[in-house]
Design an enzyme around this catalytic site. Structure first.
Site, PDB file in Angstrom:
ATOM      1  N   LYS B 104      54.718  79.439  67.100  1.00 52.16           N
ATOM      2  CA  LYS B 104      53.498  79.269  67.894  1.00 52.16           C
ATOM      3  C   LYS B 104      52.251  79.781  67.172  1.00 52.16           C
ATOM      4  O   LYS B 104      51.142  79.294  67.401  1.00 52.16           O
ATOM      5  CB  LYS B 104      53.639  79.984  69.230  1.00 52.16           C
ATOM      6  CG  LYS B 104      54.689  79.380  70.154  1.00 52.16           C
ATOM      7  CD  LYS B 104      54.273  78.036  70.691  1.00 52.16           C
ATOM      8  CE  LYS B 104      55.209  77.526  71.768  1.00 52.16           C
ATOM      9  NZ  LYS B 104      54.890  76.139  72.160  1.00 52.16           N
ATOM     10  N   GLU B 126      47.844  79.068  78.367  1.00 53.89           N
ATOM     11  CA  GLU B 126      48.996  79.203  79.244  1.00 53.89           C
ATOM     12  C   GLU B 126      50.152  79.695  78.390  1.00 53.89           C
ATOM     13  O   GLU B 126      50.134  79.551  77.172  1.00 53.89           O
ATOM     14  CB  GLU B 126      49.358  77.838  79.841  1.00 53.89           C
ATOM     15  CG  GLU B 126      50.152  76.909  78.901  1.00 53.89           C
ATOM     16  CD  GLU B 126      49.405  76.483  77.644  1.00 53.89           C
ATOM     17  OE1 GLU B 126      48.164  76.498  77.660  1.00 53.89           O
ATOM     18  OE2 GLU B 126      50.069  76.153  76.635  1.00 53.89           O
ATOM     19  N   SER B 393      63.111  78.226  65.735  1.00 52.50           N
ATOM     20  CA  SER B 393      61.676  78.289  66.024  1.00 52.50           C
ATOM     21  C   SER B 393      61.182  79.681  66.405  1.00 52.50           C
ATOM     22  O   SER B 393      59.999  79.973  66.287  1.00 52.50           O
ATOM     23  CB  SER B 393      61.339  77.302  67.140  1.00 52.50           C
ATOM     24  OG  SER B 393      62.157  77.546  68.261  1.00 52.50           O
TER      25      SER B 393
END
Lengths: 265, 409
Positions: B104, B126, B393
């Protein structure tokens, strides 16, 4: 001439600004919404916006979010709301605008929706999250069935896009008086008058101004610049307070008469 | 074969495979937002198309990826995991080793740089699992931006360590109690904030979702993952993989690793959705298994919805996959047959989590464990010379409490 256009023409001739009232269909139940529709008409609403409840109302503030949750829990769907319009249409002459998010309509299919809405006697449709850039298909389908596609104009809308909205829209344009979601506010937004003036430069379509309008003083102020004021959350709040109680219809009527200045508080 | 990190220094790729001018990937995508957001979304697209060709911006972005995030991340061959599965070789792209512990951060830094350049002083975001929230809070701390993160109450409870991380990083975490109190509701609330604050606020969306240009922009900021992995695999194994596997919530880590392999027709690209408890409405988040085409939160794509067009509740043991829609480009790639989608259940993800931990000494995020679970199935059907590349990830520290609860049962 559409029923909406006729209404605004009459208002103009009478030199009187109109009142557009929003309610969430199915709150507290579709049967009670039926009663509320007639109460609104009796009390002097010029146009009724009927909100189709949707699970993810991202343009709405807490008051309409809660109303939506109650309506969904009570089983209101787009299908049922169209059924309600068909049911009241013969007796209710006030123009009805369906106010809906895109997905319930997309799920039914834009063509099927336009057919059903026309058959039910819907006068206008406002798709909250379908801006003009995405509206081509559905605009054509609605207009071909003599349903007025209603578009939103906000303080962030550029003059070019106001012209596009005026070209694609019919009946009236809905001006959002302030940034943010729907909800009750203390006063009319500072920029509202300037916004109305900015839109007037681009179009002769009637203009209804909403978002944050909930008091007779607001309605009167808005009436000085726009063709109509839209009251939503304030009315939905009255309905929320009454719920399914017998006071629902008289309270709704009293609130609308208070807004129009017909009766004191 | 050992290689030095400096030998693989790929950059994210911009400007290839753009959607059309209206932000459509085939019939999917677009910009379905309330009128007030059209101007800011337009402004964002203009600015984004400018910066992605601006060498000064790109140099700063790639500089941060290298020196702050710690890129390139390693590509690691998981030999014991592969041996136990029996079948193909398995390589893990170690996004869990980035600063903040998940992919991210790549997107958060790119967009935060853009926000600063656009003169916005405040960022809203969010978060589901909290990894995007932590990454956004981190990028905002680094660049001196005010940061508000919306998070569902259920997610705050199950990802408590990330809530604390965000707060320590100076962000305000705003609890969302609407709907299922998960990612979808957090996005609604972040958009409600943005619609009221567009003048000075930037909405930093965390996945390949939402109105154009977000799906494009987030994919391009994440495309570094696949560039690196492809070059590393060619260097380490001398060949391309048979399959690339990644978990898919909104789908940003998957788009990030798939992107570099789209043109390699022989490489299968497989996204893994959350199968939850079962493919029954309300108990999973596998859009291609239980959904249909709809419009949600700005984009037209596959969503989980009922017959009346209301969005269904979702469930997954991993907060990051617990979402009712998938990125529009995934929908388009799937329709063209370029990508395939499978799902792993909660139980399968937990099983994979345990295997990666015991056999490789790595605690993967529960999201990533879904990818591993399906990769093991893919590997079993392949030969010993074949290669499966998995995007690991994120790391699993945030999930310890959730895993502990399942162990107690």
């Amino acid at each position: 001439m559409s029923r909406i256009t006729e209404t605004f023409t009459k208002l103009k001739a009478a030199g009187r600004p109109g009142l557009v009232t929003y309610i969430t269909a199915g709150d507290p139940s579709l049967a009670r919404t039926r009663d509320v529709l007639f109460a609104l008409a009796r009390a002097g609403a010029d146009v009724i916006e009927l909100g189709v409840p949707f699970s993810d109302p991202l343009a709405d503030g807490p008051v309409i979010q809660r109303a939506t949750e109650r309506a969904l829990a009570a089983g209101a769907t787009l299908d049922a709301v169209l059924g309600l319009v068909a049911d009241v249409r013969a007796e209710l002459t006030t123009p009805i605008v369906l106010f809906t998010y895109a997905n319930p309509v997309a799920r039914m299919g834009f063509g099927a929706f336009a057919d059903r809405a026309a058959k039910a006697g819907v006068d206008g449709v406002l798709l909250l999250d379908v801006p003009i850039e995405e509206a081509g298909e559905v605009q054509g389908l609605l207009a071909a069935r003599d349903i007025d596609p209603i578009f939103l104009v906000s303080p962030t809308t550029t003059p070019e896009r106001i012209r596009d909205a005026a070209r694609l829209g019919r009946g009236f344009l809905y001006a959002i008086s302030r940034l943010g979601v729907t909800g009750v506010r203390d006063r009319v937004a500072d920029g509202a008058e300037a916004l109305v003036a900015r839109i007037r430069k681009e179009t002769s379509l009637p203009l209804a101004l909403g978002f944050g309008i909930s008091h007779p003083d607001h309605v009167r102020a808005v009436g000085q610049w726009a063709d109509a004021a839209v009251v939503g959350s304030g009315l939905v709040q009255v309905i929320a307070e009454c719920g399914d109680s017998p006071s629902l219809v008289p309270r709704v009527e009293a609130y609308v008469r208070w807004l129009t200045g017909e009766v004191p508080a | 074969m050992a290689i030095r990190r400096a030998e693989i220094h790929e950059t994210a790729v911009f400007g290839e495979r753009d959607p059309d001018l209206r932000g459509y990937y085939g019939p999917f995508g677009g910009r379905f937002v309330p009128e007030t957001l059209m101007a800011p979304v337009d402004e964002l697209a203009r600015e984004y198309f400018r910066v992605r060709e601006d060498p000064v911006f790109l140099e700063e972005f790639h500089g941060l990826l290298q020196h702050y995030v710690g890129r390139p991340t390693p590509l690691y061959e998981a030999r014991r995991l592969a041996a136990e599965a029996g079948g193909a070789r398995i390589f893990l792209k170690r996004e869990d080793l980035t600063h903040t512990g998940a992919h991210k951060i790549n997107n958060a830094l790119g967009q935060a740089l853009l926000a600063r350049r656009m003169g916005k002083r405040r960022v809203v975001a969010e978060t589901g699992a909290g990894q995007h929230g932590v990454a956004t809070a981190t990028a905002c701390a680094l660049l001196g931006l005010e940061c508000d993160v919306y998070m569902g109450a259920q997610d705050m409870a199950r990802q408590a360590p990330n809530v604390l991380r965000m707060r320590l990083l100076g962000a305000t975490v705003r609890q969302v109690d609407a709907g299922s109190r998960t990612l979808k509701d957090a996005i609604n609330e972040a958009m409600r904030d943005w619609v009221a604050t567009v003048a000075d606020t930037y909405y930093l969306l965390g996945s390949v979702l939402g109105p154009h240009p977000y799906p494009l922009m987030v994919r391009e900021f994440q495309s570094i993952i696949g560039r690196e992995a492809r070059a590393q695999l060619l260097a380490q194994a001398g060949r391309l993989p048979e399959a690339v596997v990644a978990c898919v919530g909104g789908g940003s880590n998957a788009m990030g690793i798939f992107d570099a392999f789209i043109a390699d027709a022989g490489v299968r690209l497989i996204g893994v959705e959350a199968g939850g408890e079962a493919i029954v409405p309300g108990r999973h988040a596998a859009r291609f298994a239980g959904g249909s085409v709809g419009i949600l939160q700005g984009t037209k794509t596959w969503v989980l919805q009922d017959a009346h067009g209301n969005i269904e509740l979702t469930h997954s043991i991993s907060a990051g996959l617990d979402y009712a829609a998938i990125g529009p480009e995934h929908a388009w790639l799937q329709q063209q047959g370029r990508t395939d989608y499978a799902y792993a259940t909660d139980a399968e993800a937990l099983d994979a989590f345990g295997r990666v931990a015991r056999l490789e000494g790595i605690l993967p995020a529960l999201e990533s464990a879904h990818g591993v679970a399906h990769a093991l199935r893919v590997a079993r059907d392949l030969g010993p010379e074949d290669i499966v590349l998995v995007n690991l990830s994120g790391r699993g520290d945030k999930d310890l409490q959730t895993v502990e609860k399942t162990l107690e049962r």
